[in-house]
Design a protein around this motif. Sequence first.
Motif, PDB file in Angstrom:
ATOM      1  N   GLN A 171       0.827  -1.204   0.000  1.00  0.00           N
ATOM      2  CA  GLN A 171       0.000   0.000   0.000  1.00  0.00           C
ATOM      3  C   GLN A 171       0.865   1.259   0.000  1.00  0.00           C
ATOM      4  OE1 GLN A 171      -3.333  -0.113  -0.323  1.00  0.00           O
ATOM      5  NE2 GLN A 171      -3.261   2.094  -0.588  1.00  0.00           N
ATOM      6  N   LEU A 172       1.947   1.243   0.736  1.00  0.00           N
ATOM      7  CA  LEU A 172       2.857   2.383   0.763  1.00  0.00           C
ATOM      8  C   LEU A 172       3.462   2.631  -0.612  1.00  0.00           C
ATOM      9  CD1 LEU A 172       4.153   4.441   2.733  1.00  0.00           C
ATOM     10  CD2 LEU A 172       6.043   2.837   2.951  1.00  0.00           C
ATOM     11  N   VAL A 173       3.872   1.569  -1.286  1.00  0.00           N
ATOM     12  CA  VAL A 173       4.427   1.708  -2.638  1.00  0.00           C
ATOM     13  C   VAL A 173       3.371   2.249  -3.594  1.00  0.00           C
ATOM     14  CG1 VAL A 173       5.328   0.410  -4.615  1.00  0.00           C
ATOM     15  CG2 VAL A 173       6.215  -0.029  -2.327  1.00  0.00           C
ATOM     16  N   LEU A 174       2.141   1.756  -3.476  1.00  0.00           N
ATOM     17  CA  LEU A 174       1.072   2.235  -4.359  1.00  0.00           C
ATOM     18  C   LEU A 174       0.760   3.717  -4.135  1.00  0.00           C
ATOM     19  CD1 LEU A 174      -1.440  -0.755  -4.365  1.00  0.00           C
ATOM     20  CD2 LEU A 174      -0.078   0.074  -6.274  1.00  0.00           C
ATOM     21  N   GLU A 175       0.825   4.153  -2.887  1.00  0.00           N
ATOM     22  CA  GLU A 175       0.519   5.551  -2.583  1.00  0.00           C
ATOM     23  C   GLU A 175       1.652   6.504  -2.947  1.00  0.00           C
ATOM     24  OE1 GLU A 175      -0.750   5.878   1.451  1.00  0.00           O
ATOM     25  OE2 GLU A 175      -2.550   4.686   1.108  1.00  0.00           O
ATOM     26  N   LYS A 176       2.885   6.057  -2.859  1.00  0.00           N
ATOM     27  CA  LYS A 176       4.030   6.934  -3.085  1.00  0.00           C
ATOM     28  C   LYS A 176       4.541   6.920  -4.523  1.00  0.00           C
ATOM     29  CE  LYS A 176       4.204   8.260   1.162  1.00  0.00           C
ATOM     30  NZ  LYS A 176       3.809   9.597   1.533  1.00  0.00           N
ATOM     31  N   THR A 177       4.062   6.012  -5.342  1.00  0.00           N
ATOM     32  CA  THR A 177       4.507   5.929  -6.728  1.00  0.00           C
ATOM     33  C   THR A 177       3.298   6.038  -7.651  1.00  0.00           C
ATOM     34  OG1 THR A 177       4.322   3.521  -6.836  1.00  0.00           O
ATOM     35  CG2 THR A 177       6.428   4.418  -6.093  1.00  0.00           C
TER      36      THR A 177
ATOM     37  N   HIS B  55       1.014  -3.507 -11.455  1.00  0.00           N
ATOM     38  CA  HIS B  55       2.466  -3.431 -11.266  1.00  0.00           C
ATOM     39  C   HIS B  55       2.872  -4.056  -9.927  1.00  0.00           C
ATOM     40  CE1 HIS B  55       2.072   0.041 -14.140  1.00  0.00           C
ATOM     41  NE2 HIS B  55       3.082  -0.634 -14.680  1.00  0.00           N
ATOM     42  N   MET B  56       2.112  -3.742  -8.889  1.00  0.00           N
ATOM     43  CA  MET B  56       2.434  -4.256  -7.559  1.00  0.00           C
ATOM     44  C   MET B  56       2.267  -5.775  -7.517  1.00  0.00           C
ATOM     45  SD  MET B  56       3.521  -2.775  -4.920  1.00  0.00           S
ATOM     46  CE  MET B  56       4.471  -3.958  -4.044  1.00  0.00           C
TER      47      MET B  56
END
Length: 116
Positions: free
Chosen positions: A18-24, A30-31
């Motif tokens: 979730q952090l990767v999805l929100e920051k990128t 992709h995730m």
Amino acid sequence: MNYILSFLFCGIVCAISQLVLEKTRWTPGHMNTLLVVVGCVLSGFGIYDVILKTFHAGASIPIINFGYLLVTGASEGYINNGFIGLFKGLLVNASAGISYTIVISFIISLLFKIKN
């Protein structure tokens, strides 16, 4: 203790995703692909076996486990059948889950109508 470890592993995987999805600008696709590749790499180096022994069901449920199943199936196929076994054994370990998903998806599509 097994329940707590399982919950923590899944929670950490979900929180990082979730952090990767929100920051990128990545999409969930992709995730999803990244997590499968991470599972493949970890199982290729033998690390995911240790993770499974430590976190039990918590490590066998996330999408990372699909990468693990692909690599273990392909390696078992290679050991048993040589080079062609890489392709024959690729989905052997994951076939029950894939079959279940297809059948349930078909049943759900019969029960519900798509909204525009």
